[in-house]
Scaffold this active site. Structure first.
Site, short mmCIF file in Angstrom:
data_model
loop_
_atom_site.label_atom_id
_atom_site.label_comp_id
_atom_site.label_asym_id
_atom_site.label_seq_id
_atom_site.Cartn_x
_atom_site.Cartn_y
_atom_site.Cartn_z
N HIS A 164 -2.78 -1.74 -8.30
CA HIS A 164 -3.17 -0.49 -8.11
C HIS A 164 -2.45 0.50 -8.32
O HIS A 164 -2.24 1.60 -9.07
CB HIS A 164 -3.28 -0.57 -6.85
CG HIS A 164 -4.04 0.31 -6.37
ND1 HIS A 164 -4.14 1.58 -6.06
CD2 HIS A 164 -5.51 0.32 -6.02
CE1 HIS A 164 -4.95 2.40 -5.48
NE2 HIS A 164 -6.27 1.77 -5.44
N HIS A 187 1.29 -1.14 -0.21
CA HIS A 187 -0.02 0.28 -0.10
C HIS A 187 0.97 1.58 -0.20
O HIS A 187 0.35 2.00 -0.57
CB HIS A 187 -1.02 -0.12 1.25
CG HIS A 187 -2.20 -1.24 1.03
ND1 HIS A 187 -2.75 -1.49 0.38
CD2 HIS A 187 -1.76 -2.30 2.38
CE1 HIS A 187 -3.79 -2.81 0.24
NE2 HIS A 187 -3.02 -2.66 1.50
N ALA A 222 3.80 1.66 -1.75
CA ALA A 222 4.28 1.56 -2.61
C ALA A 222 3.75 3.07 -3.47
O ALA A 222 3.48 3.28 -4.41
CB ALA A 222 4.73 0.72 -2.99
N ASP A 223 1.95 2.39 -4.18
CA ASP A 223 0.90 2.81 -4.43
C ASP A 223 1.34 4.62 -3.68
O ASP A 223 1.13 5.51 -4.56
CB ASP A 223 -0.07 2.61 -4.13
CG ASP A 223 -0.88 1.49 -4.63
OD1 ASP A 223 -0.21 0.88 -5.19
OD2 ASP A 223 -1.59 0.58 -3.58
#
EC number: 6.5.1.4
Length: 353
Positions: free
Chosen positions: A322, A297, A299-300
């Protein structure tokens, strides 16, 4: 007039991140866009209250011209104006995520003409969004290393389905952005398990923390960090006051030499405290089983600031849909290129201009 960028909201994972990234980048670059198929990959496609609030917040901050800004709309045309710093307040009107609204407009305010304060009312601890704790403890310390002065304060907790929470961020214009390289997380320094309870029996939090603690002495022996660190985790059970419930959130914060990660799950009716703890344990264990620095998450959340800096790199165990969708959207607006190289232990993501 600038060229209008056409975006398909059904591409990749087909969620709201495509819209949020497009709004941020449109404000920053001055490029208008039109999007069709908004949130086509979701059970309820189109603009929900949270997404509509993000659109209207972006519209107010840059004086945009917009068409299609209504509940349920699957098409939007957005033509930005100049970004204006100042005091802003937005109310979602549901338990929709305050954090996702903030993450839509804050990157634009890094390039505003003065200081800003943005306050958003809605949900602060949501299942499908970064929590206020994640923003304050994980994301903003990394932004500070990039030269971004931004500080979020949790005013009041808000859980699904009631909402009623609020958060505010003070942000200063950035003179320049520095790249960030996160290849290894380094040694684990500290772990903290925390259960938040609002109008929920205290024993629920105690059971969650006890279950989370019990997971790690029996963990797989090849995951070295688990046995070494998790039995010593700090354990907090916090009972909230002020009518912000019912709600329950369990988190495990892992502070390493190079960054902090946070894994969370949320109590829902019909799900046991033990099941909530098992979910957090599974995510944390999967993260520690890989040498990758960054969780899926986080990374997003790093794609946009790294793209704006024009340089940077990180390792992640899994390149999610994502993440890849967000990269595609960013590359439509900015003259940067991302590479996502498979390695023995995951992926190395790089950006360059």
């Amino acid at each position: 007039m600038a060229r209008i960028i056409a975006l398909d909201g059904a591409q990749g994972e087909g969620g709201g991140q495509i819209l949020r990234s497009a709004l941020s980048l449109s404000m920053i670059t001055g490029q208008p866009f039109e999007m069709s198929g908004i949130r086509a990959g979701r059970a309820k496609p189109g603009l929900l209250r949270q997404h509509l609030t993000a659109v209207r917040a972006a519209t107010e901050i840059c004086g945009a011209q917009v068409n299609g800004d209504e509940l349920g709309s699957q098409q939007l045309r957005f033509t930005p104006g100049p970004i204006r710093g100042g005091e802003y307040r937005f109310a979602i009107g549901s338990a929709g995520s305050c954090m996702l609204v903030l993450q839509t407009v804050l990157p634009a305010l890094w390039f505003a003409d003065g200081s800003s304060r943005v306050e958003v009312h809605g949900g602060t601890h949501n299942q499908a969004a970064p929590s206020a704790d994640f923003i304050c403890r994980v994301w903003e310390p990394l932004l500070a290393r990039m030269g971004i002065s931004q500080r979020t304060t949790l005013i009041k907790h808000g859980f699904y389905p009631a909402g009623g929470g609020a958060a505010a961020t003070v942000v200063e214009p950035a003179t320049s952005l520095r790249g960030l390289t996160l290849i290894s997380r380094g040694e684990t320094l500290r772990t903290t398990a925390e259960a938040l309870l609002a109008a929920v029996p205290y024993h629920v939090g105690e059971r969650e923390v006890a279950t989370l603690e019990a997971h790690f002495p029996q963990a797989e022996k090849n995951v070295v960090a688990l046995e070494a660190h998790f039995p010593q985790a700090e354990k907090n059970v916090v009972a909230l006051e002020g009518g912000c419930g019912p709600g329950n959130a369990l988190s495990l914060m892992i502070q390493s030499e190079q960054l902090t990660e946070l894994f969370a799950a949320f109590g829902v009716k019909g799900t046991s405290a033990e099941a909530v703890a098992n979910q957090v344990a599974h995510e944390a264990r999967r993260y520690l089983a890989s040498p990758a620095a960054v969780g899926e998450h986080l990374a997003d959340q790093l794609i946009l600031p790294l793209a704006l800096a024009g340089e940077g790199a990180f390792t992640v165990a899994r390149a999610s849909a994502h993440l890849l969708t967000n990269i595609v959207v960013v590359e439509r607006f900015l003259p940067v290129r991302f590479s996502c190289e498979a390695t023995e232990s995951g992926y190395l993501v790089r950006v360059s201009d």
